[in-house]
Every structure is written in C-alpha cells, then in structure tokens.
Design a protein around this motif. Structure first.
Motif, PDB file in Angstrom:
ATOM      1  N   ALA A  23      -8.965  -3.144  33.781  1.00 35.13           N
ATOM      2  CA  ALA A  23      -9.269  -2.434  32.320  1.00 35.13           C
ATOM      3  C   ALA A  23     -10.238  -1.152  32.760  1.00 35.13           C
ATOM      4  O   ALA A  23      -9.949  -0.086  31.929  1.00 35.13           O
ATOM      5  CB  ALA A  23     -10.049  -3.531  31.556  1.00 35.13           C
ATOM      6  N   LEU A  24     -11.094  -1.321  33.759  1.00 39.20           N
ATOM      7  CA  LEU A  24     -11.894  -0.071  33.985  1.00 39.20           C
ATOM      8  C   LEU A  24     -10.990   0.955  34.381  1.00 39.20           C
ATOM      9  O   LEU A  24     -11.233   2.071  34.278  1.00 39.20           O
ATOM     10  CB  LEU A  24     -12.815  -0.563  34.761  1.00 39.20           C
ATOM     11  CG  LEU A  24     -13.890  -1.456  34.373  1.00 39.20           C
ATOM     12  CD1 LEU A  24     -14.766  -2.121  35.449  1.00 39.20           C
ATOM     13  CD2 LEU A  24     -14.871  -0.868  33.274  1.00 39.20           C
ATOM     14  N   HIS A  37      -7.822   1.638  34.028  1.00 40.74           N
ATOM     15  CA  HIS A  37      -7.053   2.396  33.183  1.00 40.74           C
ATOM     16  C   HIS A  37      -7.950   3.207  32.070  1.00 40.74           C
ATOM     17  O   HIS A  37      -7.678   4.165  31.718  1.00 40.74           O
ATOM     18  CB  HIS A  37      -6.348   1.269  32.096  1.00 40.74           C
ATOM     19  CG  HIS A  37      -4.926   0.899  32.554  1.00 40.74           C
ATOM     20  ND1 HIS A  37      -3.950   1.743  32.321  1.00 40.74           N
ATOM     21  CD2 HIS A  37      -4.378  -0.050  33.043  1.00 40.74           C
ATOM     22  CE1 HIS A  37      -2.906   1.244  33.035  1.00 40.74           C
ATOM     23  NE2 HIS A  37      -3.276   0.045  33.143  1.00 40.74           N
ATOM     24  N   GLY A  38      -9.402   2.584  31.641  1.00 39.92           N
ATOM     25  CA  GLY A  38      -9.939   3.332  30.899  1.00 39.92           C
ATOM     26  C   GLY A  38     -10.523   4.703  31.730  1.00 39.92           C
ATOM     27  O   GLY A  38     -10.888   5.734  30.887  1.00 39.92           O
ATOM     28  N   GLU A  46      -2.109 -10.972  20.362  1.00 35.05           N
ATOM     29  CA  GLU A  46      -1.901 -10.694  21.756  1.00 35.05           C
ATOM     30  C   GLU A  46      -1.953 -11.898  22.598  1.00 35.05           C
ATOM     31  O   GLU A  46      -2.146 -12.974  22.266  1.00 35.05           O
ATOM     32  CB  GLU A  46      -3.371 -10.123  22.144  1.00 35.05           C
ATOM     33  CG  GLU A  46      -3.842  -8.682  21.895  1.00 35.05           C
ATOM     34  CD  GLU A  46      -3.020  -7.666  22.437  1.00 35.05           C
ATOM     35  OE1 GLU A  46      -2.909  -7.760  23.546  1.00 35.05           O
ATOM     36  OE2 GLU A  46      -2.500  -6.704  21.758  1.00 35.05           O
ATOM     37  N   LEU A  53       0.125  -4.657  34.448  1.00 33.25           N
ATOM     38  CA  LEU A  53      -0.928  -3.965  33.484  1.00 33.25           C
ATOM     39  C   LEU A  53      -0.907  -2.331  33.815  1.00 33.25           C
ATOM     40  O   LEU A  53      -1.151  -1.686  32.930  1.00 33.25           O
ATOM     41  CB  LEU A  53      -2.106  -4.590  33.123  1.00 33.25           C
ATOM     42  CG  LEU A  53      -1.929  -6.222  32.358  1.00 33.25           C
ATOM     43  CD1 LEU A  53      -3.523  -6.645  32.345  1.00 33.25           C
ATOM     44  CD2 LEU A  53      -1.380  -5.934  30.920  1.00 33.25           C
ATOM     45  N   PHE A  86      -8.322  -8.476  36.175  1.00 37.57           N
ATOM     46  CA  PHE A  86      -8.357  -8.013  34.800  1.00 37.57           C
ATOM     47  C   PHE A  86      -9.117  -6.934  34.513  1.00 37.57           C
ATOM     48  O   PHE A  86      -9.189  -5.824  34.071  1.00 37.57           O
ATOM     49  CB  PHE A  86      -8.023  -9.114  33.814  1.00 37.57           C
ATOM     50  CG  PHE A  86      -6.617  -9.683  33.844  1.00 37.57           C
ATOM     51  CD1 PHE A  86      -5.670  -9.020  33.067  1.00 37.57           C
ATOM     52  CD2 PHE A  86      -6.345 -10.800  34.208  1.00 37.57           C
ATOM     53  CE1 PHE A  86      -4.321  -9.401  32.775  1.00 37.57           C
ATOM     54  CE2 PHE A  86      -4.930 -11.563  34.198  1.00 37.57           C
ATOM     55  CZ  PHE A  86      -4.234 -10.660  33.461  1.00 37.57           C
ATOM     56  N   VAL A  87     -10.676  -7.357  34.789  1.00 33.08           N
ATOM     57  CA  VAL A  87     -11.757  -6.390  34.352  1.00 33.08           C
ATOM     58  C   VAL A  87     -11.650  -5.034  35.078  1.00 33.08           C
ATOM     59  O   VAL A  87     -11.769  -3.945  34.537  1.00 33.08           O
ATOM     60  CB  VAL A  87     -12.922  -7.191  34.569  1.00 33.08           C
ATOM     61  CG1 VAL A  87     -14.192  -6.021  34.347  1.00 33.08           C
ATOM     62  CG2 VAL A  87     -13.208  -8.076  33.399  1.00 33.08           C
ATOM     63  N   THR A  88     -11.243  -5.442  36.529  1.00 35.69           N
ATOM     64  CA  THR A  88     -11.333  -4.305  36.979  1.00 35.69           C
ATOM     65  C   THR A  88     -10.120  -3.290  36.578  1.00 35.69           C
ATOM     66  O   THR A  88     -10.101  -2.044  36.598  1.00 35.69           O
ATOM     67  CB  THR A  88     -10.794  -4.532  38.640  1.00 35.69           C
ATOM     68  OG1 THR A  88     -11.800  -5.383  39.288  1.00 35.69           O
ATOM     69  CG2 THR A  88     -10.567  -3.334  39.501  1.00 35.69           C
ATOM     70  N   PRO A  98      -2.557  -7.940  36.761  1.00 28.14           N
ATOM     71  CA  PRO A  98      -3.177  -6.692  36.927  1.00 28.14           C
ATOM     72  C   PRO A  98      -2.182  -5.752  37.297  1.00 28.14           C
ATOM     73  O   PRO A  98      -2.271  -4.676  36.685  1.00 28.14           O
ATOM     74  CB  PRO A  98      -4.291  -6.857  37.707  1.00 28.14           C
ATOM     75  CG  PRO A  98      -4.254  -7.805  38.541  1.00 28.14           C
ATOM     76  CD  PRO A  98      -3.638  -8.863  37.755  1.00 28.14           C
TER      77      PRO A  98
END
Length: 172
Positions: A54-55, A57-58, A9, A95, A50-52, A92
């Motif tokens: 990821a959330l 996308h999840g 990664e 992503l 980035f965390v936002t 982001p």
C-alpha cells in the motif's frame, strides 16, 4: 474486462465470513474455540507485506515498471508475477502488478498464473505455502530448503508453463 461479483471489498467479506464462522462455532461447540490455532507469524508477515505494498502504491514508485508492463505481452505479466510473488508474496504481488493488466481478461489471467501457480518456489511465495509450512512446523515436521525446491520447483515450472501456454493459445 473483469467484473467483480462482490458488492464489498474482499477484506470486508472475508472478515464477516470469519466472524460468522466463529459465532457458529461458539453457539454449537464453545469448547472448540480454545482449540483454534491462529497462525500469528504468517498473519503478521502477510499484514506487513500488504502495508508495504500500500505504501509502495501510494508513493508511485512502481509507475515506471507498470508502464513498461502495460504494453508488454501477457506472458510477461506471468513472468513478472512469478518473480514478484516469489520475492515477496502472491497477494501483494498481485496488488502491485494488477494495474498493468488494464482489466483485460487475458492479461489478468496471465498475472494470476504468475502470482498463484508460479509462487510455489519460495516458502513465502504464497499465503497458502506460509500456512502449510506453519502447520508442519507446529506438527514437528521440518522441511529443508533443498527438499522444498525439489518437491515444488519442477511442479511449479511445469504447471506455470502449461497454464501460460494454454492462455496464449486461447487468447489468439
């Protein structure tokens, strides 16, 4: 289709490279380590983004938007990338929108133009601009929003349109 040349990664590769750089500096000139200024504010902002993402996308909140972009022309990915990057940040944004490119080279390139070339309108549009602004602030240089827009707005528009135009010509 895009093929990654990395076997790991990107975050892992970047972390290892950063640690190697610190190790080399520590071995060659240990006193220099104390002089390294880490842009904590920019790092924190980018991490939160980035965390936002990821959330998001999840949660599959983006599924309808990605579905509509999936069938749209490549230039639409450029426009969407520009909007999301300038609204959030380029990393982001990429992503978030990458699934709509379906791994097709022309669509991935169109998205990259949107999130990288067109992300210079806002201060937070790209990590590079955040780091640049942080360095200026540390040096005591203040850039007003209007000045930033005058300096980057036209250049961003022209380069984005030129890059998107070239992509459109070569993908025919």
């Amino acid at each position: 289709m895009c093929v990654s040349i990395l076997l790991v990664e990107p975050a892992v590769a970047a972390s290892v490279a950063a640690l190697l750089c610190v190790a080399v500096i520590a071995m060659r000139r240990r006193s220099t380590l104390a002089e390294i200024e880490i842009p904590w504010r920019s790092l924190a902002i980018t991490s939160v983004l980035f965390v936002t993402m990821a959330l998001v996308h999840g949660s599959a909140v983006l599924r309808p938007a990605l579905g509509s972009l999936g069938d749209a022309p490549a230039w639409t990915l450029t426009a969407a990338g520009a909007l999301v990057a300038n609204g959030l940040n380029n990393l982001p944004a990429y992503l978030a929108l990458e699934p709509a490119a379906h791994g097709e080279t022309d669509r991935v390139l169109a998205l990259l133009v949107g999130v990288n070339v067109a992300s210079g309108i806002t201060w937070w549009g790209s990590v590079a601009t955040l780091l640049w602004r942080d360095r200026l602030r540390r040096a005591g240089v203040r850039i007003r929003w209007g000045t930033h827009l005058r300096l980057t707005g036209l250049a961003t528009l022209v380069t984005t349109l030129a890059a998107a135009g070239v992509l459109e010509l070569v993908s025919r």
